[in-house]
Design a protein around this motif. Structure first.
Motif: not given
Length: 492
Positions: A341-360
């Motif tokens: 397993w590796g980290l998300p790819m980047n194209a200059g910015t270390k940001a990537a989608l993440a689901w946030l399991p949450a209760l509203g």
């Protein structure tokens, strides 16, 4: 009361962890009592406390993941039964599939019969339009405020600001973290003479343009890569999985809310980072890096191809499924080291989608302060305790919201597989990447799924007709931005 071992299995929390959890809980109870006495516990809903309220509170909770399988349902039932026996609070769970939760919530709200808490991981738009209750004071007085990663909470703050129109608001409490990162087949890597450390978490984040073409080319030249119907990777453009666009746009330096800006006031699907991301999708299909049928793919298709050996990499699956589904269907291969397993790819910015399991928190459902406190206590008990955080990871695949829990609990380094997955890819993604989230606005389903699907279809059709890449992408993204902006303006 259920025996503790029904929930915790063979895992034993260290005395240090136990003491830390107990101390934190005690400290926060004292702090919450102080805030309530000072009047800080009353939120914008105008509740007047629970003077004269008799009996134990009852909370109605909608959980969508509850419908996804027997293991998740049984684990949650046991968890809630234990909590009810300990506290006397009644928790009524209703399983509502992700695909229908928006329409069912709208119907419940129209009928004046909404639940207190709703899981909003993939449908945060439920909280918009005044449905979500501002929980800033409840959050600040909770144990989770001291434990949850600031990076995880950034996404919750985006949702709070978007759904209420005011920066700084929170309307959700976290249950966990489900980031997207990469899974690789080691048998395919071996054929390409690629050491796993060149692509897994030890390599850091690989660049979409500088690193990946060379890796994909080497994979294409292998025996596995030369088979009919085999490709190094795939992307997703299926309507029900169009959230992947909100994975690529932040990686290219775009909005942390994907196809709209963080304030949710205008579309960003026609921004240069978005156009660069979309061009990459189609260019990599043309170059044979992504599957030729990517226009109809989502995470299910990507995962099935990966299991069968038709793709080397799966980068459009989140941590929960990369762990739970793979162990269930590919358990022996997982334990034998067939995946890394590796980290998300980047194209200059270390940001990537993440689901946030949450209760509203749904404002119309709460009628007194005791219900609010019971809701906070339930989530603290479920998420903040280290033992249960481990069990949530094992049974639900939720990455704990506290990095310390991953670093300290023995489960996360139980085997080399555990250590590589949890303390390698999961922890490093949590530490090094900015989580991006899909928007929490009215019309969110159309904005996240329907409009991007139409855009991808338009580009594919234009390319087939001989239109140039730049022209096709620019035209389709401009049209999509117009449609998104129309929805945003209508709901302001």
């Amino acid at each position: 009361m259920l025996p503790t071992m029904m929930l915790v299995g063979s895992y034993q929390m260290t005395q240090k962890q136990d003491a830390a959890d107990t101390a934190a809980n005690s400290s926060t109870i004292d702090r919450r009592n102080f805030l309530k006495a000072a009047g800080a516990g009353v939120t914008a809903t105008g509740l007047t406390g629970y003077v004269g309220f008799q009996g134990n509170p009852t909370l109605d909770v909608w959980l969508s993941y509850y419908t996804e399988g027997k293991t998740k349902r049984q684990y949650t039932d046991n968890l809630i039964r234990q909590y009810q026996n300990q506290t006397g609070t009644q928790i009524n769970v209703t399983g509502v599939p992700y695909t229908s939760v928006v329409t069912e919530f709208q119907s419940a709200r129209a009928a004046g019969n909404v639940p207190h808490l709703v899981e909003v991981m993939t449908r945060p738009g439920i909280l918009a339009g005044g449905a979500g209750m501002v929980v800033n004071d409840l959050w600040q007085s909770s144990t989770l405020a001291d434990k949850a990663s600031d990076k995880v909470m950034q996404g919750h703050r985006v949702w709070g600001a978007q759904s209420t129109g005011k920066k700084g608001n929170l309307v959700t409490f976290p249950l966990g973290f489900r980031p997207y990162f990469t899974a690789w087949r080691t048998d395919w890597l071996n054929q390409a003479n690629i050491d796993p450390s060149e692509v897994n978490h030890e390599a850091g984040s690989l660049h979409w343009r500088n690193d990946m073409p060379g890796i994909y080319d080497r994979l294409k030249q292998t025996q596995m890569g030369q088979r009919q119907g085999s490709f190094p990777d795939t992307t997703g453009m299926k309507q029900s999985d169009e959230e992947y666009l909100s994975l690529y746009i932040p990686q290219h330096g775009g909005s942390l809310s994907g196809v709209v800006n963080v304030a949710a006031t205008e579309a960003t699907i026609d921004s240069q980072p978005a156009r660069d991301a979309i061009k990459m999708q189609f260019e990599y299909i043309n170059r044979g890096y992504f599957h030729q049928n990517s226009i109809n793919h989502g995470d299910e298709e990507s995962t099935t191809l990966h299991w069968s050996g038709q793709t080397a990499c799966n980068h459009i699956q989140d941590s929960t499924d990369l762990w739970g589904d793979y162990l269930e269907e590919q358990g022996q291969a997982m334990r034998n080291g067939q995946y890394t397993w590796g980290l998300p790819m980047n194209a200059g910015t270390k940001a990537a989608l993440a689901w946030l399991p949450a209760l509203g928190f749904i404002g119309d459902a709460f009628t007194n302060q005791q219900q609010q406190d019971a809701a906070v206590d339930f989530i603290e008990w479920w998420v903040g305790d280290t033992t249960r955080a481990v069990q949530n990871a094992k049974n639900l695949g939720f990455v704990p919201v506290s990095p310390n829990q991953i670093q300290n609990a023995d489960f996360f380094a139980q085997t080399n597989m555990h250590e590589q997955f949890w303390r390698g890819a999961c922890l490093k993604t949590l530490q090094q990447f900015k989580p991006a989230v899909i928007p929490a606005v009215p019309g969110a389903d159309a904005i996240t799924y329907d409009i991007p699907r139409g855009m991808h279809q338009s580009i594919a059709q234009q390319l087939q007709q001989g239109t140039g890449m730049d022209q096709a992408v620019n035209q389709a993204t401009s049209q999509a931005a117009t449609e998104i902006n129309r929805l945003l303006q209508r709901n302001q």
